[in-house]
Design a protein around this motif. Structure first.
Motif, PDB file in Angstrom:
ATOM      1  N   GLU A  48      -1.674  -3.877   2.728  1.00  0.00           N
ATOM      2  CA  GLU A  48      -1.774  -3.945   1.144  1.00  0.00           C
ATOM      3  C   GLU A  48      -0.720  -5.121   0.672  1.00  0.00           C
ATOM      4  O   GLU A  48      -1.045  -6.108  -0.050  1.00  0.00           O
ATOM      5  N   SER A  49       0.548  -5.028   1.244  1.00  0.00           N
ATOM      6  CA  SER A  49       1.412  -5.942   0.913  1.00  0.00           C
ATOM      7  C   SER A  49       1.181  -7.483   1.223  1.00  0.00           C
ATOM      8  O   SER A  49       1.389  -8.438   0.604  1.00  0.00           O
ATOM      9  N   GLU A  50       0.519  -7.508   2.401  1.00  0.00           N
ATOM     10  CA  GLU A  50       0.241  -8.856   2.875  1.00  0.00           C
ATOM     11  C   GLU A  50      -0.994  -9.484   2.039  1.00  0.00           C
ATOM     12  O   GLU A  50      -0.840 -10.312   1.699  1.00  0.00           O
ATOM     13  N   MET A  51      -1.915  -8.729   1.651  1.00  0.00           N
ATOM     14  CA  MET A  51      -2.873  -9.210   0.912  1.00  0.00           C
ATOM     15  C   MET A  51      -2.291  -9.584  -0.556  1.00  0.00           C
ATOM     16  O   MET A  51      -3.018 -10.355  -1.048  1.00  0.00           O
ATOM     17  N   ALA A  52      -1.493  -8.799  -0.808  1.00  0.00           N
ATOM     18  CA  ALA A  52      -0.863  -9.187  -2.387  1.00  0.00           C
ATOM     19  C   ALA A  52      -0.065 -10.674  -2.328  1.00  0.00           C
ATOM     20  O   ALA A  52      -0.094 -11.293  -3.105  1.00  0.00           O
ATOM     21  N   LYS A  53       0.371 -10.850  -1.173  1.00  0.00           N
ATOM     22  CA  LYS A  53       1.472 -12.090  -0.874  1.00  0.00           C
ATOM     23  C   LYS A  53       0.415 -13.324  -0.746  1.00  0.00           C
ATOM     24  O   LYS A  53       0.693 -14.250  -1.206  1.00  0.00           O
ATOM     25  N   PHE A  54      -0.678 -13.004  -0.160  1.00  0.00           N
ATOM     26  CA  PHE A  54      -1.518 -14.112   0.234  1.00  0.00           C
ATOM     27  C   PHE A  54      -2.876 -13.956   0.019  1.00  0.00           C
ATOM     28  O   PHE A  54      -3.983 -13.982   0.781  1.00  0.00           O
ATOM     29  N   PRO A  55      -3.087 -13.816  -1.562  1.00  0.00           N
ATOM     30  CA  PRO A  55      -4.578 -13.739  -1.903  1.00  0.00           C
ATOM     31  C   PRO A  55      -5.560 -14.895  -1.552  1.00  0.00           C
ATOM     32  O   PRO A  55      -6.829 -14.328  -1.479  1.00  0.00           O
ATOM     33  N   SER A  56      -5.201 -16.022  -1.628  1.00  0.00           N
ATOM     34  CA  SER A  56      -6.028 -17.076  -1.133  1.00  0.00           C
ATOM     35  C   SER A  56      -6.775 -16.872  -0.031  1.00  0.00           C
ATOM     36  O   SER A  56      -7.797 -17.277   0.218  1.00  0.00           O
ATOM     37  N   PHE A  57      -5.738 -16.530   0.991  1.00  0.00           N
ATOM     38  CA  PHE A  57      -6.457 -16.163   2.344  1.00  0.00           C
ATOM     39  C   PHE A  57      -7.536 -14.972   2.187  1.00  0.00           C
ATOM     40  O   PHE A  57      -8.437 -14.939   2.824  1.00  0.00           O
TER      41      PHE A  57
END
Length: 358
Positions: free
Chosen positions: A251-260
């Motif tokens: 969840e935190s990774e998706m929030a930090k790198f939304p364009s990916f």
């Protein structure tokens, strides 16, 4: 910037396709087909039956054969605590770019370390992945057991490969997202290689940031690794995205790198033993692998020099655009949130080292 997101979509619609699968050819292309349909279009493919008659396919998967053949050879083995060399790690609360600890040792010892990495309580992962033409130097005794180049690629590109590399690892070996300035022909000899691929036009989805360079150091006496920052300090531009975050960090990774994570799916492919992947220059790739019945994955890759033509100019221009995701950090932002921070760094630039395509 809507125009950048539109570019991601149009590249797929006009050239690559929207099904996130890499094209699979039944046989090798002619030199003209390779140059016209793939090199000029910067488009990957896999050859299912490349018509390679290498002794390597039957001989190398046998660990005893390689040990006997290479008994007097000194080779470079890369050691890490987790199998992820040349990747971003947290060191004392800040992120850095850590390269593997490299040891020169007899092949027998090296292959035993790779095998022992499979043990459940192992705190050391070994990977034979020395680059810079290691096959024609450290493993030259094996030269007659595979081709010195790929004939149709050599004819199309007008040159012989600048480097030929041998890779021997296990299921723990993993290569983080990166790109190379080579036309790459990647042949799997045993086991399987699993690639995630993104075209150069998706550069802003990679969140390339400047990270302090560091190296793992391994002490066999205590069986532990330490991370040591390089002095004087040097910065390496590297992709920040881990495409396979753990359930706890997803969840935190998706929030930090939304364009990916919210953008078009990466292209996925598995390259089986006996198959060839053409990985075009400048494509971002992440690599994992599955071993054969003996616990190894073995591959040979051929790096041909890319043409630094208008394609390269286009990429540099695109990379220079200051793109900001509507819901996330900018490309050049260097604050890394929950996973640590990165020291102040100069502007983005090309990495001054090359790693796997593994």
């Amino acid at each position: 910037m809507k125009e950048v997101k539109k570019l991601w979509e149009e590249v797929r619609e006009l050239s690559l396709g929207n099904n996130s699968e890499v094209e699979r050819l039944n046989s090798a292309p002619t030199p003209l087909q390779f140059l016209r349909d793939h090199v000029s279009q910067n488009k990957p493919f896999i050859i299912k039956k490349p018509n390679l008659h290498w002794p390597a396919f039957s001989l190398w998967p046998q660990p005893s054969y390689l040990s006997n053949k290479l008994s007097s050879s000194l080779v470079s083995v890369h050691l890490t605590p987790n199998g992820r060399a040349d990747s971003i790690v947290n060191h004392l609360g800040s992120l850095c770019f850590a390269s593997a600890h490299v040891e020169r040792m007899p092949f027998d010892e090296a292959i035993k370390l790779v095998s022992n990495s499979n043990l459940q309580d192992s705190k050391l992962v070994a990977y034979l992945q020395q680059q810079n033409d290691c096959f024609r130097s450290e493993y030259s005794v094996l030269g007659s057991e595979c081709d010195e180049h790929i004939p149709w690629a050599t004819e199309a590109l007008g040159c012989y490969p600048e480097a030929v590399n041998l890779w021997i690892g296990n299921h723990l070996s993993e290569t983080s997202f990166h790109k190379d300035h080579y036309e790459n022909l990647y042949v799997v000899v045993s086991g399987k290689k699993h690639f995630l691929l993104l075209p150069p036009t998706d550069v802003h989805r990679m969140y390339i940031r400047q990270y302090p360079a560091a190296n793992y150091s391994y002490s066999p006496d205590v069986g532990e690794f330490t991370v040591e920052l390089e002095r004087p300090m040097r910065f390496v531009p590297w992709c920040s995205v881990n495409p396979y975050p753990s359930p706890e960090t997803r969840e935190s990774e998706m929030a930090k790198f939304p364009s990916f994570f919210d953008g078009p799916k990466p292209f996925e492919c598995t390259v089986n033993a006996g198959e060839i992947l053409y990985l075009p220059s400048m494509w971002f790739h992440h690599v994992r692998q599955s071993p054969d019945d003996n616990g190894f994955t073995i591959a040979v890759n051929y790096w041909y020099d890319m043409q630094f033509d208008i394609k390269y100019a286009y990429f540099n221009f695109l990379q220079s655009i200051h793109y900001k995701s509507p819901h996330g950090p900018t490309l050049l932002e260097i604050e890394c949130g929950d996973s640590g921070s990165v020291a102040s760094a100069p502007n983005e630039g090309e990495a001054d080292k090359v790693t796997e395509d593994e």
